[in-house]
Write an enzyme that holds these catalytic residues in place. Sequence first.
Site, PDB file in Angstrom:
ATOM      1  N   LYS A   1       0.821  -1.180  -0.065  1.00 50.12           N
ATOM      2  CA  LYS A   1       0.055   0.068  -0.004  1.00 50.12           C
ATOM      3  C   LYS A   1       0.934   1.222   0.014  1.00 50.12           C
ATOM      4  CE  LYS A   1      -3.851  -2.305   2.414  1.00 50.12           C
ATOM      5  NZ  LYS A   1      -4.542  -2.603   3.676  1.00 50.12           N
TER       6      LYS A   1
ATOM      7  N   GLN B   1      -4.581  -1.188   9.793  1.00 54.45           N
ATOM      8  CA  GLN B   1      -4.622  -2.714   9.205  1.00 54.45           C
ATOM      9  C   GLN B   1      -5.256  -3.527   9.980  1.00 54.45           C
ATOM     10  OE1 GLN B   1      -3.728  -3.167   6.023  1.00 54.45           O
ATOM     11  NE2 GLN B   1      -4.051  -5.263   6.051  1.00 54.45           N
TER      12      GLN B   1
ATOM     13  N   ASP C   1     -10.840   3.169   4.157  1.00 54.31           N
ATOM     14  CA  ASP C   1     -11.164   1.701   4.291  1.00 54.31           C
ATOM     15  C   ASP C   1     -12.680   1.472   4.112  1.00 54.31           C
ATOM     16  OD1 ASP C   1      -9.440  -0.053   4.345  1.00 54.31           O
ATOM     17  OD2 ASP C   1      -8.728   0.205   6.374  1.00 54.31           O
TER      18      ASP C   1
HETATM   19  N1  GUN Z   1      -7.022  -6.555   6.448  1.00 52.78           N
HETATM   20  C1  GUN Z   1      -7.474  -7.162   5.185  1.00 52.78           C
HETATM   21  N2  GUN Z   1      -7.958  -6.356   4.392  1.00 52.78           N
HETATM   22  C2  GUN Z   1      -8.111  -5.096   4.849  1.00 52.78           C
HETATM   23  C3  GUN Z   1      -8.370  -4.285   4.308  1.00 52.78           C
HETATM   24  O1  GUN Z   1      -9.107  -3.862   3.255  1.00 52.78           O
HETATM   25  N3  GUN Z   1      -8.245  -2.913   5.040  1.00 52.78           N
HETATM   26  C4  GUN Z   1      -7.605  -2.973   6.361  1.00 52.78           C
HETATM   27  N4  GUN Z   1      -7.327  -1.944   7.119  1.00 52.78           N
HETATM   28  N5  GUN Z   1      -7.080  -4.175   6.845  1.00 52.78           N
HETATM   29  C5  GUN Z   1      -7.127  -5.430   6.187  1.00 52.78           C
END
Ligand code: GUN
Length: 288
Positions: free
Chosen positions: A56, A100, A123
């Site tokens: 990311k 996350q 998100d």
């Molecule tokens: N863990 C797995 N997928 C995601 C996501 O799309 N965003 C976040 N913040 N954590 C995750």
Amino acid sequence: MTATGLIIDGKAIAARLRADIAQQVIARMAAGARAPALAVVLVGEDPASQVYVKNKIEACRQAGITSIEHRRDTSLSEADLLDLVARLNADPAVDGILVQLPLPPQIDAQKVISAISPEKDVDGFHPVNAGRLATGLDGFVPCTPLGCLRLLEQTLGDISGAEALVIGRSNIVGRPMASLLIGASATVTVAHSRSRDLPELARRADILIAAVGRPEMVRGHWVKPGATVIDVGINRVARESGTGTRLVGDVCFTEAAEVAAHITPVPGGVGPMTIACLLENTLKAAAH
Ligand code: GUN
């Protein structure tokens, strides 16, 4: 034999979307605005999370988006994480906040998600954004289902009237995916672990979206001939040779590819789109 266009190239579609976002960032800065800024919070040492966060951050860099990483030890208290989120909410130099998941067991993830300002919730997990999506209002949409919708739009164009089956009812994928498909005027069924006769439900679907986290659960005979199959699963399994691991989806790709008209591979399907949509959401947060 595979027909032309069988494999949905998520990597290529994501690359186009990312290039488009990078152009928009340049235009924004040419008009005098600062670069969009994303705060990324990673708690603990989960190996998959570390890879996702690294990817990311690199994608942000390539798009001209500033990312600010906040790494914390696994022992971080819930109060300290809520404190960090409050500071990021109040920081005018931060447009988007991503915490996350998963979080360590001493931290209530829902409490943390609900503490993020809905206007910085890139998100799309905050109940306000989930509610906006469910009621058809503009807001932040979770990146993975948004990426799946973009793939469907690119592959099929108009999906109104199509029969769609979403397997999985998580807040991260299944539920928001269903809302997006309803918004696109598909006829939507959501199946889950308690659903009766999943293969029969699947065989009716023009659009089949698998988001359950069970390696190769969807078999070829579940797939309607000519269907479009979107595989959200990322499962690490042991290689048959006994040496190392490989990634497989929730769909048995070789079987389903014999029947489907279009199918996403794993890796290289949905995964790259999730990241591209995170950049899209961050740009949107900066534009607010
Ligand atoms: N863990 C797995 N997928 C995601 C996501 O799309 N965003 C976040 N913040 N954590 C995750």
